[in-house]
Design a protein around this motif. Structure first.
Motif, short mmCIF file in Angstrom:
data_model
loop_
_atom_site.label_atom_id
_atom_site.label_comp_id
_atom_site.label_asym_id
_atom_site.label_seq_id
_atom_site.Cartn_x
_atom_site.Cartn_y
_atom_site.Cartn_z
N MET A 1 67.33 113.92 17.28
CA MET A 1 67.63 113.49 18.93
C MET A 1 66.41 113.46 20.23
O MET A 1 65.73 113.92 20.45
CB MET A 1 68.96 113.95 19.70
CG MET A 1 69.54 112.62 20.85
SD MET A 1 70.92 113.57 21.13
CE MET A 1 72.17 113.99 19.56
N LYS A 2 66.45 111.60 20.57
CA LYS A 2 65.63 111.35 21.67
C LYS A 2 66.21 111.47 23.32
O LYS A 2 67.68 111.09 22.63
CB LYS A 2 65.21 109.72 21.31
CG LYS A 2 63.66 109.00 22.39
CD LYS A 2 63.83 107.54 22.39
CE LYS A 2 62.25 107.22 23.00
NZ LYS A 2 62.29 105.90 22.13
N THR A 3 65.35 111.55 23.92
CA THR A 3 66.12 111.80 25.24
C THR A 3 65.20 110.77 26.59
O THR A 3 64.21 110.99 26.37
CB THR A 3 66.17 113.12 26.15
OG1 THR A 3 64.76 113.54 26.52
CG2 THR A 3 66.71 113.78 24.70
N MET A 4 66.12 110.21 27.21
CA MET A 4 65.57 109.31 28.12
C MET A 4 67.01 109.67 29.51
O MET A 4 67.77 109.65 29.48
CB MET A 4 65.17 107.96 27.69
CG MET A 4 67.07 107.45 27.45
SD MET A 4 66.20 105.89 26.34
CE MET A 4 64.83 105.60 25.93
N THR A 5 65.67 109.07 30.93
CA THR A 5 67.00 109.05 32.12
C THR A 5 67.60 108.08 31.89
O THR A 5 67.07 106.72 31.54
CB THR A 5 65.35 109.21 33.27
OG1 THR A 5 64.86 107.66 33.46
CG2 THR A 5 64.76 110.05 32.77
N VAL A 6 68.31 107.89 32.97
CA VAL A 6 69.81 106.71 32.77
C VAL A 6 68.69 105.34 33.47
O VAL A 6 68.81 104.78 33.28
CB VAL A 6 70.09 107.41 33.74
CG1 VAL A 6 70.77 105.44 34.58
CG2 VAL A 6 70.84 108.75 34.04
N GLY A 7 67.52 105.64 34.66
CA GLY A 7 66.55 104.52 34.44
C GLY A 7 65.38 103.76 33.94
O GLY A 7 65.81 103.18 33.63
N GLU A 8 65.35 104.28 32.54
CA GLU A 8 64.64 104.41 31.51
C GLU A 8 65.31 103.48 30.60
O GLU A 8 65.25 102.57 30.44
CB GLU A 8 64.02 105.32 30.25
CG GLU A 8 62.81 106.27 31.68
CD GLU A 8 62.12 107.11 30.86
OE1 GLU A 8 61.59 108.37 30.71
OE2 GLU A 8 63.26 108.08 30.42
N PHE A 9 66.75 104.23 30.56
CA PHE A 9 67.97 104.02 29.77
C PHE A 9 68.56 102.09 30.24
O PHE A 9 68.23 101.09 29.46
CB PHE A 9 68.91 104.56 29.60
CG PHE A 9 70.08 103.80 28.63
CD1 PHE A 9 70.02 104.05 27.38
CD2 PHE A 9 71.14 103.24 29.18
CE1 PHE A 9 71.36 104.08 26.50
CE2 PHE A 9 72.34 103.18 28.36
CZ PHE A 9 72.50 103.17 27.96
N LYS A 10 68.08 102.37 31.61
CA LYS A 10 68.53 100.79 32.11
C LYS A 10 67.64 99.68 31.97
O LYS A 10 68.25 98.76 31.49
CB LYS A 10 68.98 100.78 33.53
CG LYS A 10 69.89 101.46 34.01
CD LYS A 10 70.43 101.93 35.56
CE LYS A 10 69.97 101.04 36.23
NZ LYS A 10 70.14 101.02 37.57
N SER A 11 66.26 100.41 32.39
CA SER A 11 64.98 98.90 31.65
C SER A 11 64.90 99.16 30.80
O SER A 11 64.21 97.70 30.49
CB SER A 11 63.94 99.26 32.90
OG SER A 11 63.71 100.90 31.84
N ASN A 12 65.27 99.80 29.84
CA ASN A 12 65.04 99.16 28.11
C ASN A 12 65.96 99.36 27.58
O ASN A 12 66.41 99.51 26.33
CB ASN A 12 64.16 100.49 27.83
CG ASN A 12 62.32 100.81 28.32
OD1 ASN A 12 61.98 99.43 28.85
ND2 ASN A 12 62.22 101.71 28.96
N PHE A 13 67.39 98.91 28.45
CA PHE A 13 68.18 98.81 27.22
C PHE A 13 68.56 98.22 25.69
O PHE A 13 68.98 98.07 25.19
CB PHE A 13 69.41 98.48 28.14
CG PHE A 13 70.83 97.83 27.67
CD1 PHE A 13 71.01 99.02 27.62
CD2 PHE A 13 71.51 97.39 27.70
CE1 PHE A 13 73.03 99.51 26.57
CE2 PHE A 13 72.77 97.16 26.93
CZ PHE A 13 73.21 98.19 26.34
N SER A 14 67.42 96.55 25.61
CA SER A 14 67.38 96.15 24.94
C SER A 14 66.59 96.59 23.78
O SER A 14 66.89 96.81 21.90
CB SER A 14 67.62 94.46 24.71
OG SER A 14 65.77 94.93 25.18
N GLU A 15 66.01 97.49 23.76
CA GLU A 15 64.59 98.21 22.89
C GLU A 15 65.87 99.47 22.48
O GLU A 15 66.16 99.81 21.27
CB GLU A 15 63.39 99.14 23.81
CG GLU A 15 62.73 96.88 24.16
CD GLU A 15 61.62 97.90 24.81
OE1 GLU A 15 61.32 99.02 25.51
OE2 GLU A 15 61.32 97.27 25.74
N VAL A 16 66.50 100.04 23.25
CA VAL A 16 67.35 100.90 22.94
C VAL A 16 68.76 100.54 22.14
O VAL A 16 68.54 101.71 20.89
CB VAL A 16 68.26 101.79 24.67
CG1 VAL A 16 69.42 102.88 23.70
CG2 VAL A 16 67.81 102.07 25.02
#
Length: 77
Positions: A1-16
């Motif tokens: 499982m990959k982890t990421m911060t809320v900021g990373e999640f928001k800025s890379n949403f389409s990639e996520v």
């Protein structure tokens, strides 16, 4: 499982979204301690757990007769 911060999640949403579509689960972390606040899972991994009867688990059971009906008013009272 990959982890990421809320900021990373928001800025890379389409990639996520693309990663989740391909089957990768992602945990979203927040704060200085990077505590996990949520999970973003592919649909196939999302499984609803069975509901428990809480403190009465194993001591009580709920059954409904076939054709059991209740109106919204009766339910809300």
């Amino acid at each position: 499982m990959k982890t990421m911060t809320v900021g990373e999640f928001k800025s890379n949403f389409s990639e996520v979204l693309e990663q989740v579509k391909s089957g990768i689960s992602i945990a979203v972390t927040y704060g200085r301690k990077k505590e996990i606040v949520g999970y973003f899972l592919p649909e196939s991994q999302h499984v609803q757990p069975k509901r428990k009867l809480g403190i009465l688990e194993g001591k009580a059971k709920a059954t409904f007769n076939e054709g059991f009906k209740i109106s919204e008013e009766e339910f809300l009272e």
